[in-house]
Design an enzyme around this catalytic site. Structure first.
Site, PDB file in Angstrom:
ATOM      1  N   LYS A   1       0.892  -1.162   0.000  1.00 29.29           N
ATOM      2  CA  LYS A   1       0.000   0.000   0.000  1.00 29.29           C
ATOM      3  C   LYS A   1       0.928   1.209   0.000  1.00 29.29           C
ATOM      4  O   LYS A   1       1.387   1.664   1.041  1.00 29.29           O
ATOM      5  CB  LYS A   1      -0.877  -0.024   1.258  1.00 29.29           C
ATOM      6  CG  LYS A   1      -2.210   0.703   1.140  1.00 29.29           C
ATOM      7  CD  LYS A   1      -2.130   2.151   0.724  1.00 29.29           C
ATOM      8  CE  LYS A   1      -1.696   3.081   1.812  1.00 29.29           C
ATOM      9  NZ  LYS A   1      -1.389   4.455   1.306  1.00 29.29           N
TER      10      LYS A   1
ATOM     11  N   SER B   1       5.068   8.627   9.304  1.00 27.91           N
ATOM     12  CA  SER B   1       5.200   9.541  10.443  1.00 27.91           C
ATOM     13  C   SER B   1       4.919   8.799  11.754  1.00 27.91           C
ATOM     14  O   SER B   1       4.232   7.773  11.762  1.00 27.91           O
ATOM     15  CB  SER B   1       4.227  10.709  10.268  1.00 27.91           C
ATOM     16  OG  SER B   1       2.916  10.206  10.142  1.00 27.91           O
TER      17      SER B   1
ATOM     18  N   CYS C   1      14.014  10.878   5.969  1.00 26.40           N
ATOM     19  CA  CYS C   1      13.932  10.584   7.398  1.00 26.40           C
ATOM     20  C   CYS C   1      15.313  10.618   8.028  1.00 26.40           C
ATOM     21  O   CYS C   1      15.439  10.639   9.243  1.00 26.40           O
ATOM     22  CB  CYS C   1      13.288   9.231   7.627  1.00 26.40           C
ATOM     23  SG  CYS C   1      14.292   7.899   7.011  1.00 26.40           S
TER      24      CYS C   1
HETATM   25  P1  NAD Z   1       2.475   9.354   6.573  1.00 24.50           P
HETATM   26  O1  NAD Z   1       2.542   8.800   7.958  1.00 24.50           O
HETATM   27  O2  NAD Z   1       1.534  10.470   6.310  1.00 24.50           O
HETATM   28  O3  NAD Z   1       2.038   8.183   5.539  1.00 24.50           O
HETATM   29  C1  NAD Z   1       2.712   6.955   5.488  1.00 24.50           C
HETATM   30  C2  NAD Z   1       1.741   5.885   4.980  1.00 24.50           C
HETATM   31  O4  NAD Z   1       0.664   5.762   5.897  1.00 24.50           O
HETATM   32  C3  NAD Z   1       1.126   6.220   3.628  1.00 24.50           C
HETATM   33  O5  NAD Z   1       1.024   5.041   2.860  1.00 24.50           O
HETATM   34  C4  NAD Z   1      -0.249   6.751   3.994  1.00 24.50           C
HETATM   35  O6  NAD Z   1      -1.220   6.518   3.005  1.00 24.50           O
HETATM   36  C5  NAD Z   1      -0.587   5.958   5.243  1.00 24.50           C
HETATM   37  N1  NAD Z   1      -1.458   6.704   6.154  1.00 24.50           N
HETATM   38  C6  NAD Z   1      -1.503   8.046   6.345  1.00 24.50           C
HETATM   39  N2  NAD Z   1      -2.419   8.359   7.288  1.00 24.50           N
HETATM   40  C7  NAD Z   1      -2.947   7.181   7.706  1.00 24.50           C
HETATM   41  C8  NAD Z   1      -3.927   6.839   8.691  1.00 24.50           C
HETATM   42  N3  NAD Z   1      -4.535   7.773   9.415  1.00 24.50           N
HETATM   43  N4  NAD Z   1      -4.200   5.546   8.877  1.00 24.50           N
HETATM   44  C9  NAD Z   1      -3.595   4.587   8.149  1.00 24.50           C
HETATM   45  N5  NAD Z   1      -2.644   4.854   7.210  1.00 24.50           N
HETATM   46  C10 NAD Z   1      -2.334   6.133   7.000  1.00 24.50           C
HETATM   47  O7  NAD Z   1       3.966   9.716   6.131  1.00 24.50           O
HETATM   48  P2  NAD Z   1       4.454  10.466   4.818  1.00 24.50           P
HETATM   49  O8  NAD Z   1       4.085  11.904   4.915  1.00 24.50           O
HETATM   50  O9  NAD Z   1       4.073   9.724   3.605  1.00 24.50           O
HETATM   51  O10 NAD Z   1       6.041  10.301   4.969  1.00 24.50           O
HETATM   52  C11 NAD Z   1       6.842  11.158   5.733  1.00 24.50           C
HETATM   53  C12 NAD Z   1       7.108  10.606   7.108  1.00 24.50           C
HETATM   54  O11 NAD Z   1       7.722   9.338   7.010  1.00 24.50           O
HETATM   55  C13 NAD Z   1       8.073  11.459   7.923  1.00 24.50           C
HETATM   56  O12 NAD Z   1       7.605  11.522   9.248  1.00 24.50           O
HETATM   57  C14 NAD Z   1       9.380  10.697   7.839  1.00 24.50           C
HETATM   58  O13 NAD Z   1      10.278  10.927   8.894  1.00 24.50           O
HETATM   59  C15 NAD Z   1       8.876   9.297   7.850  1.00 24.50           C
HETATM   60  N6  NAD Z   1       9.858   8.370   7.312  1.00 24.50           N
HETATM   61  C16 NAD Z   1      10.483   7.527   8.186  1.00 24.50           C
HETATM   62  C17 NAD Z   1      11.443   6.639   7.727  1.00 24.50           C
HETATM   63  C18 NAD Z   1      12.136   5.690   8.667  1.00 24.50           C
HETATM   64  O14 NAD Z   1      12.745   4.739   8.200  1.00 24.50           O
HETATM   65  N7  NAD Z   1      12.069   5.904   9.969  1.00 24.50           N
HETATM   66  C19 NAD Z   1      11.744   6.601   6.358  1.00 24.50           C
HETATM   67  C20 NAD Z   1      11.078   7.468   5.492  1.00 24.50           C
HETATM   68  C21 NAD Z   1      10.127   8.338   5.990  1.00 24.50           C
END
Ligand code: NAD
Length: 499
Positions: free
Chosen positions: A174, A227, A282
């Site tokens: 997803k 996130s 990240c």
């Molecule tokens: P996000 O949390 O908004 O989304 C990530 C995934 O979760 C997406 O597929 C999204 O569709 C899904 N999602 C969003 N809201 C949801 C909900 N309420 N319920 C279920 N699923 C949901 O993150 P983003 O904006 O796509 O990415 C950026 C974030 O990812 C930053 O916080 C960054 O630090 C983090 N990140 C972390 C790593 C790591 O390895 N720690 C790597 C890359 C990015």
């Protein structure tokens, strides 16, 4: 007329039927370029069903053959790298060179999966009792899901899918609804490489699709990256349903600069790691911690000079240092965080708000931003901004500098710049952060080590890629064997022991 994207299941594209769509933008123009279908529970159930039906035959395929298919896929990705990078940049906004890096770091992990036959080997102990041997097996879990963020639309899906597939699972991805085209293209290339139909699926969607995956008993494990609030809630939801889960979250990565550091090297590192990919990594550095006033004054002056020369641009601009941020909402959020920093009393040295790029007036542009004299109690310091905003927190001495990342809520990456081996060794040992760089600003471990943050940057067990990924995507079975020609002891009513 915008194009409608699809899901991918059973080796073919599949149109969305929920009637719900999300808009996909080109961040450089702000224009809508396509619509992504947002799956409902029924579509998720169908796609998981196709995966579950295909998985047993894949699990029974020997690991060497599975690995060969993945290596053919690596070749296909490399052949199509220009096309994939263009697709990636058009939805994410990062420069083409950076998009190629995103693909390359993903492919390294798939290449590592060629070692699956070795990594899946069990253990064997001969004669643990009279005529008794023990061996262990690593067996795939079944159907597993990956839920991935927008910022690495090639790398992170590949980090998850590579080991999961190599271990004999079917994988349902997803991806982020911001940039779903690269995952769909990767699905086509996996089919072209010979992956059996149903073994890799893409289900596009939002919370509805994610919840359906988390509630489906056929999904045995969930790998999430995104996130922290979402990581935490997905971890809790998956665990409550008895699933194995590893959920990686946000970050606030520090770079400590000791007075003896090579300042030119440190400034180069900060500029690249702070502003590269518009700070949407990240492992981006968002906090610089110079030790001592002299180091701080020199660092801030040099950073300011370099920031003035940085160039924002569209992905195909070969001179661009970085591109737009991913969405209008991200731009708004980052600009609000800058305003908060000013209100909190941090010193704004370079302001990236209100920037535009000639020819791209509707793009989601945020320029490089630098704050000095940021203090640990400020929201600017505590919260992840995920944009091109660098905060300088001045530390009086090494111990104060070490305390900052150690006590911070997040614990993804950290770096120290110094020539002092004793200090670097002490730092690497004591800092409470999962990945440490010594004169390396973005210490993303190589494929055969593991990637994972600590504290609020990661929930669950085991890291991504490396040997951990094969542990995460398999379960261990232990077999104790005795053959009839061994000694017959008759019926025993006591607990067998090893001695
Ligand atoms: P996000 O949390 O908004 O989304 C990530 C995934 O979760 C997406 O597929 C999204 O569709 C899904 N999602 C969003 N809201 C949801 C909900 N309420 N319920 C279920 N699923 C949901 O993150 P983003 O904006 O796509 O990415 C950026 C974030 O990812 C930053 O916080 C960054 O630090 C983090 N990140 C972390 C790593 C790591 O390895 N720690 C790597 C890359 C990015």
């Amino acid at each position: 007329m915008t194009r409608d994207l699809t899901h991918y299941s059973g080796g073919a594209h599949r149109a969305g039927t929920s009637g719900r769509f999300g808009d996909v933008h080109d961040p450089a123009t702000g224009q809508i370029t396509s619509r992504v279908p947002l799956a409902d529970g029924g579509e998720v159930a169908d796609i998981v069903g196709v995966a579950a039906a295909a998985q047993p035959a894949w699990a029974a395929t020997n690991p060497q053959r599975r690995a060969r298919i993945l290596l053919r896929f690596v070749d296909l990705v490399n052949e199509h790298v220009d096309e994939l990078a263009a697709l990636l940049s058009a939805e994410h906004g990062k420069t083409l060179a950076d998009a190629k890096g995103d693909i390359a770091r993903g492919i390294e992990v798939v290449e590592f999966c060629a070692a699956a036959p070795h990594l899946l080997k069990g253990e064997f102990s001969d004669s643990v009792g009279t005529g008794i041997d023990v061996h262990s097996l690593r067996q795939p879990l079944g159907v597993v899901a990956g839920i991935t963020p927008f910022n690495f639309p090639a790398m992170i899906p590949l980090w998850k899918a590579g080991p999961a597939l190599a271990a004999g699972n079917a994988f349902v991805l997803k991806p982020s609804e911001r940039d779903p085209s690269v995952p769909l293209r990767l699905a086509e290339l996996l089919t072209e490489a010979g992956l059996p139909d149903g073994i890799f699926s893409v289900v596009n969607g939002d919370k509805v699709a994610v919840d359906a995956l988390l509630d489906d008993p056929r999904i045995k494990a969930v790998g999430f990256v995104g996130s922290t609030p979402i990581a935490q809630s997905i971890y809790a939801h998956a665990a409550a349903n008895g699933k194995r889960a590893q959920c990686f979250g946000g970050a606030k990565n520090h770079m400590i600069i000791l007075p003896d550091a090579d300042l030119d090297m440190a400034v180069d590192a900060l500029i690249g790691a702070g502003y590269g990919s518009a700070g949407e990594r990240c492992m981006a550095i968002s906090v610089a911690v110079p030790v001592g006033e002299q180091t701080a004054d020199a660092l801030v002056a040099r950073l300011k000079e370099r920031i003035d020369g940085l160039r924002l641009g569209e992905a195909t601009d070969p001179e661009a240092d970085f591109g737009p941020v991913v969405s209008a909402a991200a731009k708004e959020r980052i600009e609000a965080a800058i305003a908060t920093g000013i209100e909190e009393g941090a010193e704004l040295v370079a302001d990236g708000r209100g920037r535009t790029v000639d020819g791209y007036p509707g793009g989601f542009w945020v320029g490089p931003t630098l704050f000095d004299r940021v203090r640990p109690e400020m929201a600017l310091y505590r919260e992840e901004i995920f944009g091109p905003v660098l905060s300088v927190v001045r530390a009086a001495d090494y111990e104060e500098a070490l305390r900052l990342p150690t006590e911070h809520e997040y614990g993804n990456g950290v770096a120290i710049f110094t020539r002092d081996g004793d200090a670097a060794r002490d730092f690497a040992s004591r800092v409470e952060v999962g990945m440490v760089g010594i004169n390396v600003p973005i210490p993303v471990p190589i494929a055969y080590y593991t990637f994972g943050g600590w504290k609020a940057s990661g929930f669950g067990d085991l890291n991504q890629h490396g040997a951990d990924a094969f542990r995460f995507y398999t379960r261990t079975k232990t077999v104790t064997t005795r053959w009839p020609s061994g000694i017959r002891a008759g019926a025993s009513f006591v607990m067998p022991e090893g001695s």
